[in-house]
Design an enzyme around this catalytic site. Structure first.
Site, PDB file in Angstrom:
ATOM      1  N   ASN A  13      -6.378  -8.630  -4.227  1.00 60.59           N
ATOM      2  CA  ASN A  13      -5.786  -7.578  -4.772  1.00 60.59           C
ATOM      3  C   ASN A  13      -4.227  -7.751  -4.518  1.00 60.59           C
ATOM      4  O   ASN A  13      -3.534  -7.597  -3.590  1.00 60.59           O
ATOM      5  CB  ASN A  13      -6.284  -6.326  -4.179  1.00 60.59           C
ATOM      6  CG  ASN A  13      -5.560  -4.953  -4.564  1.00 60.59           C
ATOM      7  OD1 ASN A  13      -4.604  -5.122  -5.647  1.00 60.59           O
ATOM      8  ND2 ASN A  13      -5.687  -4.096  -3.855  1.00 60.59           N
ATOM      9  N   LYS A  15      -1.903  -6.274  -5.907  1.00 65.06           N
ATOM     10  CA  LYS A  15      -1.111  -4.895  -5.866  1.00 65.06           C
ATOM     11  C   LYS A  15       0.144  -4.985  -6.984  1.00 65.06           C
ATOM     12  O   LYS A  15       0.246  -5.720  -7.711  1.00 65.06           O
ATOM     13  CB  LYS A  15      -0.696  -4.389  -4.425  1.00 65.06           C
ATOM     14  CG  LYS A  15      -1.913  -4.248  -3.759  1.00 65.06           C
ATOM     15  CD  LYS A  15      -1.703  -3.576  -2.377  1.00 65.06           C
ATOM     16  CE  LYS A  15      -2.953  -3.651  -1.506  1.00 65.06           C
ATOM     17  NZ  LYS A  15      -2.970  -2.609  -0.358  1.00 65.06           N
ATOM     18  N   HIS A 103      -9.249   2.668  -5.750  1.00 68.40           N
ATOM     19  CA  HIS A 103      -8.451   2.051  -4.608  1.00 68.40           C
ATOM     20  C   HIS A 103      -8.076   3.262  -3.770  1.00 68.40           C
ATOM     21  O   HIS A 103      -7.312   4.299  -4.393  1.00 68.40           O
ATOM     22  CB  HIS A 103      -7.483   0.883  -4.890  1.00 68.40           C
ATOM     23  CG  HIS A 103      -6.720   0.491  -3.587  1.00 68.40           C
ATOM     24  ND1 HIS A 103      -6.032   0.900  -2.918  1.00 68.40           N
ATOM     25  CD2 HIS A 103      -7.155  -0.736  -3.158  1.00 68.40           C
ATOM     26  CE1 HIS A 103      -5.618   0.053  -1.857  1.00 68.40           C
ATOM     27  NE2 HIS A 103      -6.488  -0.738  -2.069  1.00 68.40           N
ATOM     28  N   GLU A 105      -4.897   3.852  -2.500  1.00 71.17           N
ATOM     29  CA  GLU A 105      -3.712   4.075  -3.004  1.00 71.17           C
ATOM     30  C   GLU A 105      -3.721   5.038  -4.342  1.00 71.17           C
ATOM     31  O   GLU A 105      -2.646   5.707  -4.560  1.00 71.17           O
ATOM     32  CB  GLU A 105      -2.819   2.633  -2.872  1.00 71.17           C
ATOM     33  CG  GLU A 105      -2.439   2.036  -1.906  1.00 71.17           C
ATOM     34  CD  GLU A 105      -2.484   0.406  -1.661  1.00 71.17           C
ATOM     35  OE1 GLU A 105      -2.259  -0.103  -2.636  1.00 71.17           O
ATOM     36  OE2 GLU A 105      -2.495  -0.066  -0.677  1.00 71.17           O
ATOM     37  N   GLU A 175     -13.072  -0.016   2.537  1.00 72.24           N
ATOM     38  CA  GLU A 175     -11.697  -0.186   3.021  1.00 72.24           C
ATOM     39  C   GLU A 175     -11.138   1.042   3.848  1.00 72.24           C
ATOM     40  O   GLU A 175     -10.651   1.983   3.287  1.00 72.24           O
ATOM     41  CB  GLU A 175     -10.728  -0.252   1.688  1.00 72.24           C
ATOM     42  CG  GLU A 175     -11.024  -1.561   0.932  1.00 72.24           C
ATOM     43  CD  GLU A 175      -9.613  -2.060   0.326  1.00 72.24           C
ATOM     44  OE1 GLU A 175      -9.420  -3.203   0.327  1.00 72.24           O
ATOM     45  OE2 GLU A 175      -8.974  -1.484  -0.171  1.00 72.24           O
ATOM     46  N   GLY A 181      -2.859  -2.617   5.228  1.00 71.44           N
ATOM     47  CA  GLY A 181      -1.399  -3.180   5.259  1.00 71.44           C
ATOM     48  C   GLY A 181      -1.170  -2.925   6.821  1.00 71.44           C
ATOM     49  O   GLY A 181      -0.029  -2.689   6.997  1.00 71.44           O
ATOM     50  N   SER A 221      -6.327  -5.418   5.894  1.00 70.84           N
ATOM     51  CA  SER A 221      -5.564  -6.524   6.750  1.00 70.84           C
ATOM     52  C   SER A 221      -6.332  -7.889   7.247  1.00 70.84           C
ATOM     53  O   SER A 221      -6.474  -8.124   8.302  1.00 70.84           O
ATOM     54  CB  SER A 221      -5.311  -5.804   8.233  1.00 70.84           C
ATOM     55  OG  SER A 221      -4.392  -4.819   7.882  1.00 70.84           O
TER      56      SER A 221
END
Ligand code: PGA
Length: 263
Positions: A13, A15, A103, A105, A175, A181, A221
């Site tokens: 991904n 992003k 996702h 985000e 996730e 991150g 991560s």
């Protein structure tokens, strides 16, 4: 529940990183680094930004790069007056095979609730592609001991009344929001426990064959060192890699590790 190994999938991904020229370069480099050994053992997808998809598709096809093209999002409608949106129809025309939906985000920053995620997931299926639906608890939910409840609710809302055959073909990415991150992934034991919770919820909602066929990825991560231990637990069938997928060297190392271990 996971007596037979499902074919592993490693997805990158990207992003909001890389313009189309950087994408061309990265795809070529993946083509040089990834060989037949890896593609025989593991499915690989890359998910660049929308503006890079056409360039990525050209390089992948012209140079025979052994990766599938993926997108990071799509609209729930197939066409219409939706300024700034990109439909699943358009993605399918570019030979996109996998589309990430839900996702964290997008859920947190762009207001996508379970209903929106479910509609997008159906748009992906309607257009012949495979959804990678993200679920995961945040730090507060984890600390309150609500991880299982959160995962069950997200899974139930996403797959609802989908036919079992569709569910068997789809991908769910576990996730944990607190690991994305963060530099530190979940432990393989915690990832296994969450994946087992997801799989039994799928069995309850969509039936045992769907749960046995569905692939579950871990994301958050993941790096070259954590990839193999995380991908080796019984209910995890692959990885969704963010930051480390931007470097073709690190991403290849992850793919090779999974290919060698799960072959
Ligand atoms: P990360 O992102 O690997 O950079 O933590 C994973 C993701 O958000 O899919």
């Amino acid at each position: 529940m996971s007596a037979t190994r499902r074919r592993p999938l490693v997805s990158g991904n990207w992003k909001m990183h890389k313009d189309h020229l950087e994408t061309i370069h990265a795809c070529s480099e993946l083509g040089l680094r990834l060989g037949r050994d890896e593609s025989a053992a593991v499915d690989v997808s890359i998910h660049p930004p929308f503006t890079d998809l056409r360039s990525a598709q050209s390089v992948i096809e012209a140079e025979g790069v052994p990766v599938s093209l993926g997108a990071q999002n799509c609209a729930s409608a197939d066409s219409g007056a939706f300024t700034g949106e990109v439909s699943a129809v358009m993605l399918a025309r570019l030979r996109v095979e996998y589309v990430i939906v839900g996702h964290s985000e997008r859920r947190a920053m762009f207001g996508e609730d379970d209903e929106v995620v479910a509609a997008k997931l159906r748009a992906v299926f309607r257009n012949g592609m495979v959804p990678i639906c993200c679920v995961g608890e945040d730090a507060a939910e984890r600390d309150a001991g609500q991880t299982a409840d959160r995962l069950q609710a997200q899974v139930r809302a996403a797959i609802g009344d989908l036919p079992g055959g569709d569910v068997a073909r789809m991908v769910i990415a576990y996730e944990p929001v607190w690991a994305i991150g963060a530099g530190e992934p979940a432990t393989p034991d915690d990832a296994q426990q969450a994946a087992a919770t997801i799989r039994s919820e799928v069995a309850e909602v969509a039936g045992a064959p769907a749960a046995a066929g569905l692939r579950i990825l871990y994301g958050g991560s993941v790096g070259p060192d954590s990839a193999v231990p995380l991908a080796s637990v019984s209910d995890i069938d692959g990885l969704l890699v963010g930051g480390a997928s931007l470097d073709p060297g690190a991403f290849t190392e992850i793919v090779k590790g999974v290919a060698t271990t799960l072959r």
